[in-house]
Scaffold this active site. Structure first.
Site, PDB file in Angstrom:
ATOM      1  N   GLU A   1       4.179  -5.067   7.273  1.00 22.28           N
ATOM      2  CA  GLU A   1       3.313  -4.107   7.970  1.00 22.28           C
ATOM      3  C   GLU A   1       3.710  -3.924   9.424  1.00 22.28           C
ATOM      4  O   GLU A   1       3.603  -2.833   9.989  1.00 22.28           O
ATOM      5  CB  GLU A   1       1.841  -4.575   7.900  1.00 22.28           C
ATOM      6  CG  GLU A   1       1.209  -4.495   6.522  1.00 22.28           C
ATOM      7  CD  GLU A   1       1.428  -5.721   5.652  1.00 22.28           C
ATOM      8  OE1 GLU A   1       2.288  -6.567   6.008  1.00 22.28           O
ATOM      9  OE2 GLU A   1       0.743  -5.840   4.620  1.00 22.28           O
TER      10      GLU A   1
ATOM     11  N   GLU B   1      -0.434  -9.425  -0.666  1.00 22.76           N
ATOM     12  CA  GLU B   1      -1.853  -9.779  -0.477  1.00 22.76           C
ATOM     13  C   GLU B   1      -2.592  -9.814  -1.809  1.00 22.76           C
ATOM     14  O   GLU B   1      -3.479 -10.641  -2.009  1.00 22.76           O
ATOM     15  CB  GLU B   1      -2.505  -8.770   0.483  1.00 22.76           C
ATOM     16  CG  GLU B   1      -1.943  -8.923   1.886  1.00 22.76           C
ATOM     17  CD  GLU B   1      -2.419  -7.836   2.818  1.00 22.76           C
ATOM     18  OE1 GLU B   1      -2.268  -6.649   2.477  1.00 22.76           O
ATOM     19  OE2 GLU B   1      -2.935  -8.172   3.886  1.00 22.76           O
TER      20      GLU B   1
ATOM     21  N   ALA C   1       0.868  -1.178   0.000  1.00 17.95           N
ATOM     22  CA  ALA C   1       0.000   0.000   0.000  1.00 17.95           C
ATOM     23  C   ALA C   1       0.898   1.220   0.000  1.00 17.95           C
ATOM     24  O   ALA C   1       2.043   1.159   0.473  1.00 17.95           O
ATOM     25  CB  ALA C   1      -0.870  -0.010   1.248  1.00 17.95           C
TER      26      ALA C   1
ATOM     27  N   GLY D   1       0.586  -5.068   0.807  1.00 20.53           N
ATOM     28  CA  GLY D   1      -0.606  -5.182  -0.040  1.00 20.53           C
ATOM     29  C   GLY D   1      -0.301  -5.819  -1.387  1.00 20.53           C
ATOM     30  O   GLY D   1      -1.188  -6.383  -2.027  1.00 20.53           O
TER      31      GLY D   1
HETATM   32  N1  COA Z   1       4.554   3.285  -0.362  1.00 23.22           N
HETATM   33  C1  COA Z   1       4.935   4.480  -0.839  1.00 23.22           C
HETATM   34  N2  COA Z   1       6.093   4.685  -1.505  1.00 23.22           N
HETATM   35  C2  COA Z   1       6.894   3.612  -1.681  1.00 23.22           C
HETATM   36  C3  COA Z   1       6.551   2.331  -1.216  1.00 23.22           C
HETATM   37  C4  COA Z   1       5.323   2.192  -0.520  1.00 23.22           C
HETATM   38  N3  COA Z   1       4.897   1.017  -0.056  1.00 23.22           N
HETATM   39  N4  COA Z   1       7.547   1.478  -1.507  1.00 23.22           N
HETATM   40  C5  COA Z   1       8.468   2.202  -2.183  1.00 23.22           C
HETATM   41  N5  COA Z   1       8.072   3.488  -2.280  1.00 23.22           N
HETATM   42  C6  COA Z   1       8.776   4.602  -2.923  1.00 23.22           C
HETATM   43  C7  COA Z   1       9.930   5.112  -2.091  1.00 23.22           C
HETATM   44  O1  COA Z   1       9.471   5.996  -1.099  1.00 23.22           O
HETATM   45  C8  COA Z   1      10.777   5.776  -3.143  1.00 23.22           C
HETATM   46  O2  COA Z   1      10.189   7.016  -3.468  1.00 23.22           O
HETATM   47  P1  COA Z   1      11.105   8.338  -3.659  1.00 23.22           P
HETATM   48  O3  COA Z   1      12.034   7.984  -4.807  1.00 23.22           O
HETATM   49  O4  COA Z   1      10.141   9.407  -4.004  1.00 23.22           O
HETATM   50  O5  COA Z   1      11.830   8.524  -2.368  1.00 23.22           O
HETATM   51  C9  COA Z   1      10.596   4.866  -4.350  1.00 23.22           C
HETATM   52  O6  COA Z   1       9.380   4.137  -4.122  1.00 23.22           O
HETATM   53  C10 COA Z   1      11.716   3.871  -4.530  1.00 23.22           C
HETATM   54  O7  COA Z   1      11.851   3.146  -3.342  1.00 23.22           O
HETATM   55  P2  COA Z   1      13.235   3.018  -2.518  1.00 23.22           P
HETATM   56  O8  COA Z   1      12.881   2.787  -1.085  1.00 23.22           O
HETATM   57  O9  COA Z   1      14.108   4.171  -2.822  1.00 23.22           O
HETATM   58  O10 COA Z   1      13.848   1.705  -3.174  1.00 23.22           O
HETATM   59  P3  COA Z   1      14.864   0.680  -2.489  1.00 23.22           P
HETATM   60  O11 COA Z   1      15.297  -0.241  -3.572  1.00 23.22           O
HETATM   61  O12 COA Z   1      15.888   1.416  -1.718  1.00 23.22           O
HETATM   62  O13 COA Z   1      13.980  -0.144  -1.427  1.00 23.22           O
HETATM   63  C11 COA Z   1      12.050  -1.395  -0.682  1.00 23.22           C
HETATM   64  C12 COA Z   1      12.955  -0.979  -1.871  1.00 23.22           C
HETATM   65  C13 COA Z   1      10.882  -2.195  -1.241  1.00 23.22           C
HETATM   66  C14 COA Z   1      12.846  -2.256   0.301  1.00 23.22           C
HETATM   67  C15 COA Z   1      11.552  -0.127   0.046  1.00 23.22           C
HETATM   68  O14 COA Z   1      11.036   0.779  -0.908  1.00 23.22           O
HETATM   69  C16 COA Z   1      10.468  -0.385   1.059  1.00 23.22           C
HETATM   70  O15 COA Z   1      10.750  -0.870   2.148  1.00 23.22           O
HETATM   71  N6  COA Z   1       9.202  -0.063   0.715  1.00 23.22           N
HETATM   72  C17 COA Z   1       8.101  -0.221   1.620  1.00 23.22           C
HETATM   73  C18 COA Z   1       7.642  -1.653   1.682  1.00 23.22           C
HETATM   74  C19 COA Z   1       6.506  -1.818   2.682  1.00 23.22           C
HETATM   75  O16 COA Z   1       6.680  -1.616   3.876  1.00 23.22           O
HETATM   76  N7  COA Z   1       5.326  -2.188   2.160  1.00 23.22           N
HETATM   77  C20 COA Z   1       4.174  -2.457   2.984  1.00 23.22           C
HETATM   78  C21 COA Z   1       3.350  -1.265   3.180  1.00 23.22           C
HETATM   79  S1  COA Z   1       1.985  -1.605   4.238  1.00 23.22           S
END
Ligand code: COA
Length: 260
Positions: free
Chosen positions: A134, A114, A67, A111
């Site tokens: 989460e 999911e 999400a 999500g």
């Molecule tokens: N919601 C909103 N934005 C997200 C996102 C999410 N779930 N997952 C990634 N993004 C965004 C980042 O904020 C970043 O945006 P920016 O360039 O404007 O700063 C962009 O996508 C790229 O992500 P980034 O974190 O820079 O890539 P990474 O390769 O360093 O890391 C992940 C990848 C997947 C490990 C990391 O993005 C992450 O932990 N995302 C969240 C995952 C999560 O907790 N999902 C469950 C949500 S309930």
């Protein structure tokens, strides 16, 4: 097919490909993506040309990274509950009357995981990473993760994934039964379309009945499931497709199913 802002929908000879298209945000599900996916599923549900749906993410890095976390800030409990309660994307996929394949090309988190769990079949790239992170945000999965993941991999493994909030790789996901197959990134699309096309040749009515029957296995007791299976099996006997399938076998030719 209809134009959307955050998703792409194309028809490749009866197989619809729905691509979540926010690669700069790793295809995170914001409310626009959610609403457009639900609208597209409504469209595809009623489109007789479409026999199978494939869902994937744009770019090489991510299927769906969850999400959109930026939308969680300040969101009230009742707003969030209303979004997920009735017409959620997860429920729309779950009740979709045609086979749905998740083509998991990268991060498949929260999500996103999911969403994949709500699909019927999951095919993954070796690069895919799975998780329900989460817990790291002080919340829990709310799009079916605690229920569908547990049914698929068992309580102990689901507990570990959900409580520790760490990612697992594609091979681990395969060994857990979370994904059906793992392919190289180069092969993933061709292998997915190969399976989708194979399924698309079957009778759409039989596919729908088969889906409903299989889903009953984890949602009803055995006696009820067995009874309902007989009913769904019998419904197939009312179709032209059943006559075509049987006749084609006896005539030693390939059947042509029309969905009637
Ligand atoms: N919601 C909103 N934005 C997200 C996102 C999410 N779930 N997952 C990634 N993004 C965004 C980042 O904020 C970043 O945006 P920016 O360039 O404007 O700063 C962009 O996508 C790229 O992500 P980034 O974190 O820079 O890539 P990474 O390769 O360093 O890391 C992940 C990848 C997947 C490990 C990391 O993005 C992450 O932990 N995302 C969240 C995952 C999560 O907790 N999902 C469950 C949500 S309930």
């Amino acid at each position: 097919m209809s134009n959307y802002e955050t998703i792409l929908v194309e028809n490749r000879g009866g197989v619809a490909i729905l691509t979540i298209n926010r690669p700069d945000k790793l295809n995170a599900l914001n409310s626009k993506v959610h609403a457009e996916c639900v609208a597209a599923l409504d469209d595809l549900r009623n489109n007789a040309e479409i026999r199978v749906l494939v869902i994937t993410g744009a770019g090489e890095k991510s299927f769906v990274a969850g999400a959109d976390i930026s939308e969680f800030a300040g969101k009230t409990a009742i707003t969030q509950r209303n979004i997920f309660y009735d017409r959620s994307l997860f429920n729309s996929i779950d009740s979709f009357p045609k086979p749905v394949i998740a083509m998991i090309n990268g991060f498949c988190l929260g999500g996103g995981c999911e969403l994949a769990l709500a699909c019927d079949i999951r095919l993954a790239s070796e690069k895919a990473r799975f998780g329900q992170p989460e817990i790291n945000l002080g919340i829990i999965p709310g799009g079916g993760g605690t229920q569908r993941l547990t049914r698929l991999v068992g309580e102990g493994k689901a507990m570990e994934i959900i409580l520790a909030g760490e990612m697992i790789d594609a091979l681990t996901a395969f060994n857990l039964g979370l994904v059906n197959h793992v392919f190289s990134p180069e092969e993933l699309e061709a292998k997915t379309l190969e399976l989708a096309n194979k399924i698309a040749e079957k009778s759409p009515i039989a596919l729908q009945m088969a889906k409903e029957a299989v889903k009953l296995a984890s949602r009803s007791n055995l006696d009820e499931g067995l009874r309902r299976e007989v009913d769904l099996f019998a419904i197939c006997f009312s179709t032209e497709d059943k006559e075509e399938g049987v006749t084609a076998f006896l005539e030693k030719r390939k059947p042509v199913f029309k969905g009637r």
